[in-house]
Design an enzyme around this catalytic site. Sequence first.
Site, PDB file in Angstrom:
ATOM      1  CB  CYS A  41       6.857   5.375  -7.576  1.00  0.00           C
ATOM      2  SG  CYS A  41       6.258   7.195  -6.851  1.00  0.00           S
ATOM      3  CG  HIS A  47       2.034  -1.148  -3.005  1.00  0.00           C
ATOM      4  ND1 HIS A  47       1.214  -1.286  -4.158  1.00  0.00           N
ATOM      5  CD2 HIS A  47       3.673  -0.493  -3.357  1.00  0.00           C
ATOM      6  CE1 HIS A  47       1.758  -0.644  -5.342  1.00  0.00           C
ATOM      7  NE2 HIS A  47       3.267  -0.301  -4.874  1.00  0.00           N
TER       8      HIS A  47
END
Lengths: 299, 299
Positions: A235, A202
């Site tokens: 994030c 990822h």
Amino acid sequence: MVTLCEVGPRDGLQNLPRTFTVEEKITLITRLAAAGLSSIEAVSMVNPARVPQMAGAEEVLAGLPELPGVHLSALVLNLRGAERALATRIDGLRFAVVASDTFCRRNQGMSSEESVAEFARAAKAARSSERDIVAVIATAYGCPFEGEIAPARVARMVEAMIAAGASQVVLADTIGVAVPANIRCLHDHVAPVLGGRPWGVHLHNTRNTGYANLSTALELGTSVVDASIGGLGGCPFAPRATGNVATEDVNYLMQRSGVATGLDHDRLSDLVDWLDGLVPERITGQLGRAGWFGAEAAA
Amino acid sequence: MVTLCEVGPRDGLQNLPRTFTVEEKITLITRLAAAGLSSIEAVSMVNPARVPQMAGAEEVLAGLPELPGVHLSALVLNLRGAERALATRIDGLRFAVVASDTFCRRNQGMSSEESVAEFARAAKAARSSERDIVAVIATAYGCPFEGEIAPARVARMVEAMIAAGASQVVLADTIGVAVPANIRCLHDHVAPVLGGRPWGVHLHNTRNTGYANLSTALELGTSVVDASIGGLGGCPFAPRATGNVATEDVNYLMQRSGVATGLDHDRLSDLVDWLDGLVPERITGQLGRAGWFGAEAAA
């Protein structure tokens, strides 16, 4: 066989200045499936008070049409999130643990060790519901607060989660600091403890190394590649986070490298155009602008 | 040993909406040298009526201070340009031929074969002046008008230019279509005819494959890596061209991979800040925004 796991509906949307409506999320997921994505991280079972962009997960899942051949997963951070997900139509869980203690406490309010223990509880619940559970290890290549993360530490976490029932392990470069040598090094540490389970990556392209890392992971035999349509993502709890590698650009790199993806470039491009109308400043994928190789020649 | 060749003052500036003054070009080159770049493609000896951004090459070179240890080169497309360059303080020439006939006619008004013959004439002139000459092969990985370029065709051109006295060969992905498999394939065709001369790559990141291609070239033992500060750049005669791989991001990838560059990240960052004030929409390098790994941890 490499599976492209689309994380746009989750990672892609979670830090946008504009919160997508349930209806828009349903449109996005449905169009991703129509473009050929067979694995979609569709929702995140997190506290909407902390991440308002992820509100409405159950409504999104309930509102989606049947999507034959598509594996839908939910990102979860704890048992509570896992139980929420298992009460829906979801096909599987993606449980994020964090390699860095500091980041883990900020992101999910527990230590790394506690998050691995929580993974084991969620894995048990998933098994009872006959769903699979993927272990995603955030900050596996580096933490914005702690710096370097020892590969041996990540390998120990992987080993524990394989033992607890992880169907796959995804190594996440949450803040986009890895270079290909790091991908190789962590692979070498983790491969011996996978027990035959597939591994994946990822990748965030924060320092322009994401696609180089992807290319190295493909060479090393990765089975899973996370990507986000348009290259959206980041994030909410990482400083200066930026997007994932873009699905349309990953598709270009893979297809032109002779790795089948099953994706329809034109449908992906149309979807990028739609997103470009909603969050133009966040599109980091380049295929939308540049076009597939040969497009100019044909024009 | 890998030499990073800075092409910002030439490729970086040649398609900008804003033409840099002679004084600004001198500042740019001087600051690049101060940041540790030891090889700089400083000017282009082309017709200023066709590429106004490149006007004033002689004035730039005359205005530069002594730069000890820095190799300055000029991009040239024909004998006339080579002779212009050889009348200056320049240390070497970089002669661009084009693998695609169509692109070659549009870019420099001659066929590929004629451009290789012209290279031989320029090489002779360079030898008489005791300067080196590098063969840069544009569209080596694909042409916007002709599509795929046969690697065997590129290899034949390389062979002819090595015979004519090329000191190095640089394979250029002018329109940013290559993927790592192409870098590998062309390397395999070209390596046998290099006659021991170094080879390099000139990469544009138009489809987000530039850094993956760079990483593969490093694995294959490339000796020269072209990069442009800020990721500026693009050929004025290629449709939808975009920038080169960015010097500051290449430096990150290489240093973090254990490849010495001799570059000073802070000075590069300051220079990117300066460019960001002049052409903000053209900065594609990401280190300026993201910072080196560990910066947040220290903050």
